[in-house]
Design a protein around this motif. Sequence first.
Motif, PDB file in Angstrom:
ATOM      1  N   GLY A 167       0.812  -1.212   0.000  1.00 54.38           N
ATOM      2  CA  GLY A 167       0.000   0.000   0.000  1.00 54.38           C
ATOM      3  C   GLY A 167       0.841   1.255   0.000  1.00 54.38           C
ATOM      4  O   GLY A 167       0.521   2.246  -0.683  1.00 54.38           O
TER       5      GLY A 167
ATOM      6  N   VAL B 191      -5.110   1.513  -6.599  1.00 54.78           N
ATOM      7  CA  VAL B 191      -4.763   2.017  -5.266  1.00 54.78           C
ATOM      8  C   VAL B 191      -4.001   3.331  -5.381  1.00 54.78           C
ATOM      9  O   VAL B 191      -4.245   4.285  -4.632  1.00 54.78           O
TER      10      VAL B 191
ATOM     11  N   GLY C  83      -2.458   4.535   2.538  1.00 52.87           N
ATOM     12  CA  GLY C  83      -2.206   3.435   1.617  1.00 52.87           C
ATOM     13  C   GLY C  83      -1.934   2.136   2.348  1.00 52.87           C
ATOM     14  O   GLY C  83      -2.462   1.077   1.979  1.00 52.87           O
TER      15      GLY C  83
ATOM     16  N   MET D 265      -4.571  -1.151   2.232  1.00 54.47           N
ATOM     17  CA  MET D 265      -4.171  -2.460   1.724  1.00 54.47           C
ATOM     18  C   MET D 265      -4.311  -3.539   2.787  1.00 54.47           C
ATOM     19  O   MET D 265      -4.673  -4.686   2.485  1.00 54.47           O
TER      20      MET D 265
ATOM     21  N   THR E  36      -9.720  -4.648  -5.014  1.00 54.64           N
ATOM     22  CA  THR E  36      -9.405  -3.213  -4.995  1.00 54.64           C
ATOM     23  C   THR E  36     -10.104  -2.478  -6.134  1.00 54.64           C
ATOM     24  O   THR E  36     -10.555  -1.340  -5.967  1.00 54.64           O
TER      25      THR E  36
ATOM     26  N   VAL F  66     -12.709   0.612  -5.515  1.00 54.36           N
ATOM     27  CA  VAL F  66     -12.330   1.955  -5.952  1.00 54.36           C
ATOM     28  C   VAL F  66     -13.281   2.512  -7.014  1.00 54.36           C
ATOM     29  O   VAL F  66     -13.514   3.724  -7.083  1.00 54.36           O
TER      30      VAL F  66
END
Length: 301
Positions: free
Chosen positions: A39, A229, A256, A260, A281, A285
């Motif tokens: 992350g 990410v 981040g 993660m 992810t 997102v």
Amino acid sequence: VRAVLSVVTPHLVQNLPETIRTIVIHYRLPRVLAAAITGIALAVTGASLQSILRNPLVDTYILGISAGAGFGAALAIAFLPSMPIEFVAFLGALMAFFITFSIAMLWGKGSVIAIVLSGVIVNALFQAGLSLVKYLCPDPYKLAAVTFWLMGSIGAAAFWDKVLRMGILVVLCSILLYLIRWRLDILSLGDEEAVALGANPTKERAVIVAICAMAVATVVCYTGIIGWVGLLIPHIVRLTVGADNKDVLPYSILLGASFMVLADDLARCLTSAEIPIGILTTVMVAPFYVYLLKKSAGVWR
């Protein structure tokens, strides 16, 4: 690693039951750290690239760096078992970086839009290379490994030796980016303003992208390609703390890493079988970007 932990926290480690020591120290802790490091790498590189290219839809995935690293790692898994995966992945990332900047310099004079469009072209090129590697892979077991790896998973990185390698390089790259954070702010003003302030936008962008390539290649070779990410986290941070990279970079690192770790927990716990984290992810997102597009359409148009 166990010896180091025993020196740092002797009573805590030695007095724990063997079952807890095995589960927590050898399985859970390295996986949490691997997710956090991943992350950090994706978020801090996304924040840096968005600043220097002045584009809210840029990260290492869009510029082809992730695809280049993925191509190198897939090539090592399928055809080069004697080569270190991380080394071949880093070469792939650097190759993608070099091609992107070469195209941008030859036909776009290194402008921001030329770099972004060149990244889209290079990303498509290396995605085709990944498909070719899968098509030519002679071993069905290696083909299955490459296919699953491309979906993204933290499990393959959840070993202390890999965590240490990832951690050292990602922390080093993050420190370098933070030390030159004021250069990111200058480049985010535009080329004319940057030149007036004594900067060389083309050379400095090349150095920053090379640092980002190293950080991303380090994690991609173990975790696979995890997209979005690096796009999501910097946006959330800028909406919260503003655009100054003195604040954006450290908060991107914290958010981040947290994102993660949470995503990896959900990937393992939502179903009886682990969901590839790259799929999760993307699903997490996408709704945010629908909102962002609606909110900022008038600005981006």
